[in-house]
Design a protein around this motif. Structure first.
Motif, mmCIF file in Angstrom:
data_model
loop_
_atom_site.group_PDB
_atom_site.id
_atom_site.type_symbol
_atom_site.label_atom_id
_atom_site.label_comp_id
_atom_site.label_asym_id
_atom_site.label_seq_id
_atom_site.Cartn_x
_atom_site.Cartn_y
_atom_site.Cartn_z
ATOM 1 N N LYS A 1 0.690 -1.295 0.205
ATOM 2 C CA LYS A 1 -0.020 -0.056 -0.053
ATOM 3 C C LYS A 1 0.916 1.206 0.138
ATOM 4 O O LYS A 1 0.528 2.245 -0.519
ATOM 5 C CB LYS A 1 -0.889 -0.061 1.392
ATOM 6 C CG LYS A 1 -1.739 0.879 1.187
ATOM 7 C CD LYS A 1 -2.825 1.029 2.400
ATOM 8 C CE LYS A 1 -3.833 2.134 2.280
ATOM 9 N NZ LYS A 1 -4.884 1.979 3.265
ATOM 10 N N TYR A 2 1.884 1.338 0.921
ATOM 11 C CA TYR A 2 2.795 2.238 0.814
ATOM 12 C C TYR A 2 3.794 2.562 -0.412
ATOM 13 O O TYR A 2 3.682 3.465 -1.057
ATOM 14 C CB TYR A 2 3.859 2.212 2.078
ATOM 15 C CG TYR A 2 4.994 3.242 2.070
ATOM 16 C CD1 TYR A 2 4.837 4.748 2.054
ATOM 17 C CD2 TYR A 2 6.319 2.886 1.789
ATOM 18 C CE1 TYR A 2 5.626 5.335 2.049
ATOM 19 C CE2 TYR A 2 7.572 3.726 1.796
ATOM 20 C CZ TYR A 2 7.127 5.096 1.919
ATOM 21 O OH TYR A 2 8.046 5.877 2.032
ATOM 22 N N VAL A 3 3.984 1.446 -0.868
ATOM 23 C CA VAL A 3 4.827 1.341 -2.065
ATOM 24 C C VAL A 3 4.242 1.798 -3.449
ATOM 25 O O VAL A 3 4.818 2.739 -4.040
ATOM 26 C CB VAL A 3 5.602 0.159 -2.262
ATOM 27 C CG1 VAL A 3 6.429 -0.113 -3.650
ATOM 28 C CG2 VAL A 3 6.675 -0.403 -1.202
ATOM 29 N N PHE A 4 2.938 1.284 -3.524
ATOM 30 C CA PHE A 4 2.398 1.283 -4.763
ATOM 31 C C PHE A 4 1.248 2.371 -4.812
ATOM 32 O O PHE A 4 0.847 2.920 -5.986
ATOM 33 C CB PHE A 4 2.079 -0.142 -5.534
ATOM 34 C CG PHE A 4 3.090 -0.944 -5.549
ATOM 35 C CD1 PHE A 4 3.661 -0.878 -6.980
ATOM 36 C CD2 PHE A 4 3.467 -1.812 -4.925
ATOM 37 C CE1 PHE A 4 4.852 -1.745 -7.353
ATOM 38 C CE2 PHE A 4 4.617 -2.834 -5.095
ATOM 39 C CZ PHE A 4 5.168 -2.679 -6.530
ATOM 40 N N ASN A 5 0.580 2.517 -3.807
ATOM 41 C CA ASN A 5 -0.482 3.372 -3.761
ATOM 42 C C ASN A 5 -0.539 4.503 -2.864
ATOM 43 O O ASN A 5 -1.406 5.412 -2.728
ATOM 44 C CB ASN A 5 -1.688 2.393 -2.857
ATOM 45 C CG ASN A 5 -2.186 1.230 -3.759
ATOM 46 O OD1 ASN A 5 -1.572 0.911 -4.660
ATOM 47 N ND2 ASN A 5 -3.042 0.343 -2.990
ATOM 48 N N GLN A 6 0.488 4.792 -2.581
ATOM 49 C CA GLN A 6 0.920 6.279 -1.842
ATOM 50 C C GLN A 6 2.231 6.801 -2.232
ATOM 51 O O GLN A 6 3.060 6.956 -1.681
ATOM 52 C CB GLN A 6 0.901 6.129 -0.337
ATOM 53 C CG GLN A 6 -0.360 5.577 0.463
ATOM 54 C CD GLN A 6 -0.062 5.240 1.773
ATOM 55 O OE1 GLN A 6 0.899 5.111 2.406
ATOM 56 N NE2 GLN A 6 -1.280 4.938 2.555
ATOM 57 N N ALA A 7 2.189 7.212 -3.701
ATOM 58 C CA ALA A 7 3.468 7.371 -4.356
ATOM 59 C C ALA A 7 3.561 8.955 -4.687
ATOM 60 O O ALA A 7 4.546 9.417 -4.924
ATOM 61 C CB ALA A 7 3.519 6.505 -5.597
#
Length: 310
Positions: free
Chosen positions: A184-190
């Motif tokens: 979620k942090y890597v791909f959805n909060q970029a």
């Protein structure tokens, strides 16, 4: 005190047995290579040897944890390297698509490639290591990303099924290191679209917006994605730098642990192992003493009353 023949006999036999026992103990040391093999040999030394063995066994487990943690971190970094390459390719397509003179057929061809890049990014997000998914948080048995076609879903076009928990590996007593970054942090909060230092858009959404803009031949919307792709690439590079720093730390910790293991093993060897040359020399001396006790005993035990009656 009156000395009898029985007393002489008993003393001789006791001394012979003691010398034989000493030889047997030395012979056992030579065959095993160990100065102590049971607590009765030297309780203090045996206790110290057992403490060293416990420490060495614990360090062996910590080293296995470090190796597994480094494997996880390196696999994550390789996956994000592919994600970086995918984003860079998508940005190249956006640059091509921002050209207002490009024919509609070419725009649609670019859109088709971006659609494939979305699938590629989903596959990267579902990268596994040893049967465990790298970006699923702690829910490692299940693939974290799923592409969906229903645009009413709030996570359209790709749904995240993992969690946001950390995976901590114990690499030393009371010392842990986090080996994962959740998807979620890597791909959805970029991407920060509002300039408030809060990421409110994900990579999959950005790719889909580029796909839609190319498909609809909207050069302006394609051009608007370029800055966001730069943010997304920088976001992934920052995460890769963090993973690399952790991997380097583990490499140094592993090297330090190897040195500690060598020191512990050497010290334990000094306590536990024999000096073979010295032990062999002692054994030869004990053998000579034993032979002398046998020869002396033969002379002591030989006289009897019958000898004097002849």
């Amino acid at each position: 005190m009156r000395v009898t023949n029985r007393m002489l006999n008993n003393n001789v036999i006791r001394n012979i047995n003691r010398n034989l026992e000493i030889m047997s103990r030395t012979q056992e040391q030579m065959s095993s290579g160990k100065a102590v093999s049971r607590p009765s040999d030297d309780p203090i030394v045996v206790a110290r040897v057992l403490a060293f063995k416990t420490s060495i066994a614990a360090n062996d487990q910590y080293k296995k944890n470090m190796e597994d943690a480094r494997g996880w971190l390196d696999a994550s970094e390789r996956a994000l390297d592919m994600a970086t390459a995918t984003l860079q390719r998508a940005r190249e397509l956006a640059v091509y698509g921002a050209n207002g003179t490009m024919p509609d057929e070419s725009m649609e061809a670019l859109a088709a490639e971006v659609d494939q890049l979305i699938d590629e990014m989903v596959q990267i997000g579902n990268t596994s290591y040893g049967g465990r998914f790298l970006f699923a948080g702690t829910d490692t048995p299940e693939a974290p990303f799923e592409r969906i076609t229903d645009n009413t879903d709030p996570e359209f076009p790709v749904k995240y099924n993992g969690d946001t928990q950390k995976l901590d590996w114990e690499v030393a007593p009371q010392v842990t290191i986090t080996v994962n970054e959740n998807g979620k942090y890597v791909f959805n909060q970029a991407i920060d679209t509002n300039g408030d230092n809060t990421a409110d858009k994900g990579i999959f959404k950005l790719l889909y917006e580029l796909y839609e803009a190319l498909k609809n031949h909207n050069n302006t919307q394609v051009s608007n994605t370029l800055g966001q792709f730069d943010q997304a690439i920088d976001h992934i590079l920052d995460i890769r730098a963090t993973l690399g720093a952790r991997s380097n730390r583990l490499e140094m910790a592993t090297s330090r642990l190897d040195d500690t293991q060598i020191g512990l093993t050497k010290t334990m060897s000094k306590l536990e192992d024999i000096d073979l040359a010295e032990t062999v020399m002692n054994y030869k001396n004990q053998e000579n003493v034993y032979r002398a006790s046998l020869a002396t005993g033969a002379m002591v035990l030989q006289p009897s009353l019958i000898d004097y009656l002849r």
